[in-house]
Design a protein around this motif. Structure first.
Motif, PDB file in Angstrom:
ATOM      1  N   ALA A  59       0.818  -1.217   0.000  1.00 35.49           N
ATOM      2  CA  ALA A  59       0.000   0.000   0.000  1.00 35.49           C
ATOM      3  C   ALA A  59       0.850   1.264   0.000  1.00 35.49           C
ATOM      4  CB  ALA A  59      -0.924  -0.017   1.221  1.00 35.49           C
ATOM      5  N   ASP A  60       2.050   1.193   0.609  1.00 36.03           N
ATOM      6  CA  ASP A  60       2.916   2.373   0.675  1.00 36.03           C
ATOM      7  C   ASP A  60       3.929   2.423  -0.468  1.00 36.03           C
ATOM      8  OD1 ASP A  60       4.283   0.165   1.530  1.00 36.03           O
ATOM      9  OD2 ASP A  60       5.265   1.137   3.240  1.00 36.03           O
ATOM     10  N   GLY A  61       3.785   1.553  -1.457  1.00 35.17           N
ATOM     11  CA  GLY A  61       4.699   1.578  -2.597  1.00 35.17           C
ATOM     12  C   GLY A  61       5.435   0.257  -2.753  1.00 35.17           C
ATOM     13  N   VAL A  62       6.404   0.242  -3.654  1.00 42.74           N
ATOM     14  CA  VAL A  62       7.198  -0.972  -3.892  1.00 42.74           C
ATOM     15  C   VAL A  62       8.332  -1.013  -2.874  1.00 42.74           C
ATOM     16  CG1 VAL A  62       8.674  -2.196  -5.530  1.00 42.74           C
ATOM     17  CG2 VAL A  62       6.623  -1.010  -6.343  1.00 42.74           C
ATOM     18  N   ARG A  63       8.336  -2.058  -2.065  1.00 36.56           N
ATOM     19  CA  ARG A  63       9.333  -2.163  -1.008  1.00 36.56           C
ATOM     20  C   ARG A  63      10.589  -2.870  -1.532  1.00 36.56           C
ATOM     21  NH1 ARG A  63       5.549  -3.910   4.213  1.00 36.56           N
ATOM     22  NH2 ARG A  63       4.276  -2.000   4.228  1.00 36.56           N
ATOM     23  N   ASP A  64      11.749  -2.414  -1.095  1.00 34.67           N
ATOM     24  CA  ASP A  64      13.015  -2.914  -1.628  1.00 34.67           C
ATOM     25  C   ASP A  64      13.468  -4.194  -0.922  1.00 34.67           C
ATOM     26  OD1 ASP A  64      13.340  -1.039  -3.645  1.00 34.67           O
ATOM     27  OD2 ASP A  64      14.167   0.438  -2.250  1.00 34.67           O
ATOM     28  N   TYR A  65      12.701  -5.261  -1.154  1.00 34.33           N
ATOM     29  CA  TYR A  65      13.102  -6.575  -0.634  1.00 34.33           C
ATOM     30  C   TYR A  65      14.244  -7.163  -1.476  1.00 34.33           C
ATOM     31  CZ  TYR A  65       8.534  -6.465   1.723  1.00 34.33           C
ATOM     32  OH  TYR A  65       7.442  -6.126   2.493  1.00 34.33           O
ATOM     33  N   PHE A  66      14.336  -6.718  -2.728  1.00 32.27           N
ATOM     34  CA  PHE A  66      15.328  -7.274  -3.649  1.00 32.27           C
ATOM     35  C   PHE A  66      16.143  -6.169  -4.312  1.00 32.27           C
ATOM     36  CE2 PHE A  66      11.684 -10.181  -3.722  1.00 32.27           C
ATOM     37  CZ  PHE A  66      12.300 -11.352  -3.319  1.00 32.27           C
ATOM     38  N   HIS A  67      17.390  -6.514  -4.627  1.00 35.91           N
ATOM     39  CA  HIS A  67      18.188  -5.745  -5.564  1.00 35.91           C
ATOM     40  C   HIS A  67      18.338  -6.641  -6.800  1.00 35.91           C
ATOM     41  CE1 HIS A  67      20.006  -2.571  -2.686  1.00 35.91           C
ATOM     42  NE2 HIS A  67      18.881  -3.050  -2.178  1.00 35.91           N
ATOM     43  N   ILE A  68      18.067  -6.076  -7.946  1.00 32.57           N
ATOM     44  CA  ILE A  68      17.931  -6.854  -9.175  1.00 32.57           C
ATOM     45  C   ILE A  68      18.954  -6.391 -10.202  1.00 32.57           C
ATOM     46  CG2 ILE A  68      16.398  -7.457 -11.085  1.00 32.57           C
ATOM     47  CD1 ILE A  68      15.426  -8.570  -8.448  1.00 32.57           C
ATOM     48  N   GLY A  69      19.514  -7.357 -10.953  1.00 31.50           N
ATOM     49  CA  GLY A  69      20.413  -7.020 -12.053  1.00 31.50           C
ATOM     50  C   GLY A  69      20.217  -7.970 -13.221  1.00 31.50           C
ATOM     51  N   VAL A  70      20.474  -7.473 -14.431  1.00 30.29           N
ATOM     52  CA  VAL A  70      20.459  -8.300 -15.637  1.00 30.29           C
ATOM     53  C   VAL A  70      21.720  -7.960 -16.425  1.00 30.29           C
ATOM     54  CG1 VAL A  70      19.201  -9.000 -17.705  1.00 30.29           C
ATOM     55  CG2 VAL A  70      17.924  -8.184 -15.702  1.00 30.29           C
ATOM     56  N   VAL A  84      17.284   2.148 -16.055  1.00 28.12           N
ATOM     57  CA  VAL A  84      17.406   2.405 -14.622  1.00 28.12           C
ATOM     58  C   VAL A  84      18.716   3.139 -14.360  1.00 28.12           C
ATOM     59  CG1 VAL A  84      17.296   1.380 -12.325  1.00 28.12           C
ATOM     60  CG2 VAL A  84      16.173   0.228 -14.246  1.00 28.12           C
ATOM     61  N   SER A  85      19.809   2.611 -14.930  1.00 33.36           N
ATOM     62  CA  SER A  85      21.120   3.238 -14.825  1.00 33.36           C
ATOM     63  C   SER A  85      21.986   2.721 -15.962  1.00 33.36           C
ATOM     64  CB  SER A  85      21.765   2.915 -13.472  1.00 33.36           C
ATOM     65  OG  SER A  85      23.100   3.364 -13.443  1.00 33.36           O
ATOM     66  N   GLU A  86      22.789   3.575 -16.569  1.00 37.28           N
ATOM     67  CA  GLU A  86      23.568   3.209 -17.758  1.00 37.28           C
ATOM     68  C   GLU A  86      24.630   2.158 -17.451  1.00 37.28           C
ATOM     69  OE1 GLU A  86      24.441   3.222 -21.763  1.00 37.28           O
ATOM     70  OE2 GLU A  86      22.798   4.255 -20.742  1.00 37.28           O
ATOM     71  N   ASN A  87      25.299   2.279 -16.298  1.00 37.63           N
ATOM     72  CA  ASN A  87      26.449   1.423 -16.020  1.00 37.63           C
ATOM     73  C   ASN A  87      26.314   0.555 -14.785  1.00 37.63           C
ATOM     74  OD1 ASN A  87      28.025   2.462 -18.244  1.00 37.63           O
ATOM     75  ND2 ASN A  87      28.237   4.349 -17.033  1.00 37.63           N
ATOM     76  N   ILE A  93      14.580  -2.886  -6.226  1.00 46.12           N
ATOM     77  CA  ILE A  93      13.422  -3.247  -7.042  1.00 46.12           C
ATOM     78  C   ILE A  93      12.490  -2.054  -7.261  1.00 46.12           C
ATOM     79  CG2 ILE A  93      12.074  -4.055  -5.066  1.00 46.12           C
ATOM     80  CD1 ILE A  93      12.099  -5.794  -8.452  1.00 46.12           C
ATOM     81  N   SER A  94      12.459  -1.085  -6.319  1.00 41.32           N
ATOM     82  CA  SER A  94      11.594   0.086  -6.504  1.00 41.32           C
ATOM     83  C   SER A  94      12.069   0.933  -7.684  1.00 41.32           C
ATOM     84  CB  SER A  94      11.559   0.938  -5.227  1.00 41.32           C
ATOM     85  OG  SER A  94      12.848   1.425  -4.904  1.00 41.32           O
ATOM     86  N   ALA A  95      13.382   1.001  -7.909  1.00 42.57           N
ATOM     87  CA  ALA A  95      13.911   1.753  -9.061  1.00 42.57           C
ATOM     88  C   ALA A  95      13.622   1.011 -10.355  1.00 42.57           C
ATOM     89  CB  ALA A  95      15.420   1.965  -8.891  1.00 42.57           C
ATOM     90  N   VAL A  96      13.703  -0.319 -10.323  1.00 44.26           N
ATOM     91  CA  VAL A  96      13.362  -1.113 -11.505  1.00 44.26           C
ATOM     92  C   VAL A  96      11.890  -0.908 -11.860  1.00 44.26           C
ATOM     93  CG1 VAL A  96      13.195  -3.471 -12.418  1.00 44.26           C
ATOM     94  CG2 VAL A  96      15.142  -2.819 -10.974  1.00 44.26           C
ATOM     95  N   ALA A  97      11.031  -0.881 -10.837  1.00 49.69           N
ATOM     96  CA  ALA A  97       9.585  -0.777 -11.052  1.00 49.69           C
ATOM     97  C   ALA A  97       9.201   0.477 -11.833  1.00 49.69           C
ATOM     98  CB  ALA A  97       8.862  -0.800  -9.704  1.00 49.69           C
ATOM     99  N   THR A  98       9.925   1.562 -11.597  1.00 50.49           N
ATOM    100  CA  THR A  98       9.544   2.843 -12.215  1.00 50.49           C
ATOM    101  C   THR A  98      10.289   3.129 -13.507  1.00 50.49           C
ATOM    102  OG1 THR A  98      11.193   3.998 -10.851  1.00 50.49           O
ATOM    103  CG2 THR A  98       8.947   3.866  -9.990  1.00 50.49           C
ATOM    104  N   SER A  99      11.125   2.189 -13.973  1.00 51.43           N
ATOM    105  CA  SER A  99      11.991   2.525 -15.111  1.00 51.43           C
ATOM    106  C   SER A  99      11.982   1.515 -16.246  1.00 51.43           C
ATOM    107  CB  SER A  99      13.432   2.703 -14.605  1.00 51.43           C
ATOM    108  OG  SER A  99      13.499   3.665 -13.588  1.00 51.43           O
TER     109      SER A  99
END
Length: 279
Positions: A59-70, A84-87, A93-99
């Motif tokens: 309810a308060d947004g996407v919580r950062d339970y995970f850090h994600i990379g590909v 999300v970021s060039e390099n 996960i909240s940054a991934v969600a919005t990008s």
């Protein structure tokens, strides 16, 4: 007991995907004409990312339970979440969600309740595009993964052990990956060693070999190398595979050979069951 740490915003874990983007990924996926391996893998990982975002949405947004990379690898090794970021490789996960790069409107057939089917539109976020060119710098990708995971463990030494999932259709072109894979699996948090799973993607319409504990059914040295690179399934993931109908035993490894798209999706769903630990 290892692999039981709670995953929370103060004690997150990370999931890192390594994707083969060599020229051979241009071939058809599991005998399905019109679906390239590169496209099938991109769809599968984009879907997993969406599911992880939904898992963390409260309810308060996407919580950062995970850090994600590909990480993609062909002639070169590069992070793929460039929107999300060039390099940078790992992202909350909240940054991934919005990008995502964009959100596509796709269609699927659903039951119409009257004995037939009807088309239903749905939104499908795209974080990276399929690529198939060049060689297979798998060693380089694993070397970068080791560096990234090592940094994460310094920040979160008590985390649920990070998970790396490597998706490939062939043999490495840069160096033998056995030693670097062993070094990755030797990394650990206080909750256990880092998990490294591998999925071999097939052009053939054939029965996959899923979660084997030995190499008896594997046809060549490259498949056997991928098996030996793979971690033994922790108890909870082994039970998850068993519940999905796979024949597993305490020595089963996080490895699938000759995966078609359906098998790959099931493999990813079981591998990312670590998400069930979130609080």
């Amino acid at each position: 007991m290892p692999y039981t740490a709670e995953i929370s915003r103060t004690n997150p874990t990370c999931i890192l995907f390594l994707i083969d983007q060599s020229s051979s990924m241009e071939g058809p996926f599991g005998g399905q004409q019109g679906k390239k391996k590169s496209e099938g893998v991109a769809d599968a990982i984009n879907r997993v990312l969406q599911n992880l975002v939904l898992k963390c949405a409260k309810a308060d947004g996407v919580r950062d339970y995970f850090h994600i990379g590909v990480i993609g690898y062909g002639d070169t090794v590069t992070p793929l979440l460039k929107n999300v970021s060039e390099n940078k490789v790992l992202h909350p996960i909240s940054a991934v969600a919005t990008s995502p790069m964009r959100v596509e409107q796709r269609k699927r057939l659903v039951d119409d309740g009257a004995g037939g089917f009807t088309e239903q539109s749905y939104r499908f976020p795209i974080w990276f595009e399929p690529v198939a060119e060049g060689k297979t710098a798998m060693y380089g990708a694993l070397e970068l993964a080791k560096q990234v995971i090592g940094g994460f463990l310094l920040r979160f030494p008590k985390c649920f052990p990070p998970l790396i999932i490597n998706l490939t259709d062939g043999q490495p072109s840069d160096a033998n990956p056995m030693q670097i894979a062993s070094e990755i699996r030797a990394l650990s948090s206080t909750d256990g060693q880092v998990l490294l799973f591998n999925a071999h993607i097939s052009e053939q319409e054939t029965v996959p070999v899923s979660f084997p504990s030995d190499d008896n059914r594997l046809p060549d040295i490259y498949a056997k190398v991928l098996l030996r690179m793979s971690s033994v399934l922790p108890d909870k993931l082994r039970l998850a595979a068993e519940e999905e109908g796979f024949a597993v035993n305490p020595n089963s490894r996080g490895f699938m050979f000759n995966a078609d798209l359906v098998a790959l999706v099931r493999f990813l769903e079981i591998g990312t069951r670590v998400a069930s630990h979130v609080r």
